[in-house]
Each structure stands twice: as structure tokens, then as C-alpha cells.
Write an enzyme that holds these catalytic residues in place. Structure first.
Site, mmCIF file in Angstrom:
data_model
loop_
_atom_site.group_PDB
_atom_site.id
_atom_site.type_symbol
_atom_site.label_atom_id
_atom_site.label_comp_id
_atom_site.label_asym_id
_atom_site.label_seq_id
_atom_site.Cartn_x
_atom_site.Cartn_y
_atom_site.Cartn_z
ATOM 1 N N CYS A 100 0.839 -1.197 0.000
ATOM 2 C CA CYS A 100 0.000 0.000 0.000
ATOM 3 C C CYS A 100 0.878 1.252 0.000
ATOM 4 C CB CYS A 100 -0.930 0.020 1.207
ATOM 5 S SG CYS A 100 -1.982 1.507 1.257
ATOM 6 N N LYS A 139 1.189 -9.646 -0.538
ATOM 7 C CA LYS A 139 1.068 -8.789 -1.721
ATOM 8 C C LYS A 139 2.066 -7.646 -1.574
ATOM 9 C CE LYS A 139 -2.357 -6.476 -4.657
ATOM 10 N NZ LYS A 139 -1.849 -5.111 -4.794
ATOM 11 N N GLY A 224 -7.641 -5.064 -9.906
ATOM 12 C CA GLY A 224 -8.104 -4.071 -8.944
ATOM 13 C C GLY A 224 -8.967 -3.001 -9.564
#
Length: 319
Positions: A100, A139, A224
């Protein structure tokens, strides 16, 4: 490919997206043909504090296996305890966020910030792997910037401590979501590790997914932003990879019915006020490309009630 007891044939995952992949969105994705969804990222620390909003994000009731929960944090012990709790809540697979790019996340040493501290990233993964009896995945991005392309090194270390799969978003943190994803790095990582590798970045159509698979040799893909307002893309891509044939694009009537169901689920799970507010962004994505989309988007942003929102949607998608 196999993760724990789950046999996944060329899986197409709905990517975890903060504020997007809540229970309503996951259920809609499954309803439109998707098979594998990941929750929006959940704060390990907030979970340990029994934060009410965080606990609501962990509602997995009625969802099919494998139920994949993504956690983020920067403290191995906290992440390990949070892992135990999400398993107790029904998670079948735990994914750790190491990608992120959001400033408020990286300021706390979480998400993509872990790409600058590989020893800590590995300790976190090892702690979670030891704490739970379900598969742990990660991830990540390629690295922090051009000078720190660490994904291959990190993937090897994660494999050594028990991580069962890695997903590679083929961008650096500094890129956020701009520029072109560099799929060649996915190929390099796939050639170095023995665990499954999932490719992520710039997959918009089913054909893009097939292209990535052929170019990189990855075991599956994750989609996504292309799913915003288009949950069908997950199921259509899965179908194409399994059969080689394309499902038709949804018609206006189907879009309307799915949009209304999405809205109803948001209101049911979060109440009218929050449900209406959150539907604004989703509805704006759904109507993109429709005739008079800008006009309808303005109406959506200013509507005051559930009934008014429904009326706008009927007008936008009515024949």
C-alpha cells in the site's frame, strides 16, 4: 496451483482495495461470476483494540471458501495475534499487505514502507506463519523507488519462512498507480521462487490477463481498479482463462439490477446514511460511459435519499 488444501486453477483474484472491497462488493463480484475475493486491508492493531469498524470489516458470514483476509501492520507480535483472530472469524487464507503506497500507511512503517526494511518484513511474515494453521500470502510492489527493486529478494526470503504465495503489483511505491506496470519483473520473480506468483498491474480486459500469463509465466492474476463499476470483469476473465471463450458484456438491464443489488447490500450492512454515501462513488463508476453520464453523476452526488438514488439509477439505465 495449490495453496494449502485449496486447488486454484489459474485464479483471477479481486484485489484488496481500501474502502472498496467490503462485504457488499465481494458478494456482488461473486454474484457476477468471480470466484476469489480479498477483503479490504484490515489494521492488525485496530483489530487487537476491538475497534468496532474494523470488526465489521471482518464479517465473512455466508461467503464461500477460500475466504481471504488481508492484514497490515508493522509489529510482528501484533500481526501474529491479529492473524489468530481473523482465523477465528473464518479466514481460510491470510494475506499480508506490503504494497500500500498511501502516505498515512507508510508513515507508520506499514504497507509499502516494509519494502525499505526487509528484515522486519520477513519477521512479520514468519510470525504470522508460525501463529496460524492456514496459508499465509503476501502482496507487494517491486520496491520503494528505482534504487530499491527488492521484490525478488524479498519473495525468496518470504518463501523460506513459510509464505505460500506472493502477489506482485509490478510498480514501485513512488509510482502509486501511474505509469506502466513492468511485467518483466513478475517473470523474473516467478523464475526464482518455487511458490505460486500472482501478477497484478494494468489488467483491464480478459485478454490482458492472458497476455500477462503468457509473458510472465505467473500462476494467476489479480485485478483491482478495472473492477470499479465493472465487477463482471473478474468473472469474465476467469471464464475466458478457463474456456478460451468470451462471455458477453452485461446489458443495461443487467447493470441496473446488479447496481440496485449492490446498493441494497450497502444499505443493509451499513445503514441508509453510510450506504447512500458510499453508493455515490460506486454509482459514478457504474455509469461511466453511459449517455449523459456527467449529468447523472451530478444528480448522484447531490441526492438526499435511498429512493432518490434508486430513481436516478433507473433513469440512467432505463431503456
Amino acid at each position: 496451483m495449490k495453496i494449502g488444501s485449496y486447488e486454484l486453477q489459474t485464479p483471477v483474484f479481486l484485489a484488496p482495495m481500501a474502502g472498496i472491497t467490503d462485504k457488499a462488493f465481494r458478494e456482488i463480484t461473486l454474484l457476477t461470476g468471480g470466484k476469489y475475493c480479498v477483503t479490504e486491508m484490515i489494521s492488525a492493531k485496530a483489530l487487537l483494540y476491538d475497534n468496532s469498524k474494523t470488526l465489521r470489516m471482518l464479517d465473512l458470514a455466508g461467503e464461500p471458501e477460500p475466504r481471504i483476509v488481508q492484514l497490515f501492520g508493522s509489529e510482528p507480535e501484533v500481526m501474529a495475534e491479529a492473524g489468530k483472530r481473523v482465523v477465528h472469524k473464518g479466514a481460510n487464507i491470510i494475506d499480508i499487505n506490503m504494497g500500500c503506497p498511501t502516505p498515512k500507511i507508510v508513515r507508520n512503517g506499514e504497507g509499502a514502507a516494509l519494502l525499505k526494511n526487509l528484515p522486519l518484513a520477513v519477521r512479520i511474515a514468519e510470525a504470522v506463519c508460525r501463529a496460524v494453521d492456514v496459508p499465509v500470502t503476501v502482496k507487494m510492489r517491486l520496491g520503494w523507488d528505482n534504487s530499491e527493486l527488492v521484490a525478488a529478494e524479498l519473495a525468496l526470503s518470504l518463501q523460506d519462512v513459510g509464505v505460500r504465495m506472493v502477489t506482485i503489483h509490478a510498480r514501485r511505491r513512488e509510482q502509486y498507480y501511474s505509469g506502466k506496470a513492468e511485467w518483466e519483473w513478475i517473470k523474473e520473480i516467478k523464475e526464482k521462487v518455487n511458490i505460486p506468483v500472482i501478477g497484478n498491474g494494468d489488467i483491464v480486459t480478459p485478454a490482458d490477463a492472458l497476455h500477462m500469463l503468457k509473458e510472465t509465466g505467473c500462476d494467476g492474476v489479480m485485478i483491482g481498479r478495472a473492477a470499479l463499476g465493472n465487477p463482471w470483469v473478474i468473472g469474465r476473465t476467469q471464464h475466458f482463462l478457463e474456456t478460451g471463450t468470451h462471455l458477453p458484456e452485461p446489458k443495461r438491464e443487467e447493470k441496473l439490477q446488479i447496481l440496485l443489488q449492490h446498493f441494497q447490500k450497502l444499505v443493509s450492512y451499513k445503514g441508509e446514511k453510510i450506504g447512500l454515501n458510499e453508493m455515490r462513488k460506486h454509482a459514478a463508476w457504474y455509469i461511466k460511459g453511459q449517455r449523459n453520464a456527467a449529468e447523472y453523476r451530478n444528480q448522484i452526488m447531490s441526492c438526499k435519499s435511498v429512493k432518490e438514488m434508486e430513481q436516478i439509477l433507473y433513469k440512467a439505465f432505463g431503456s
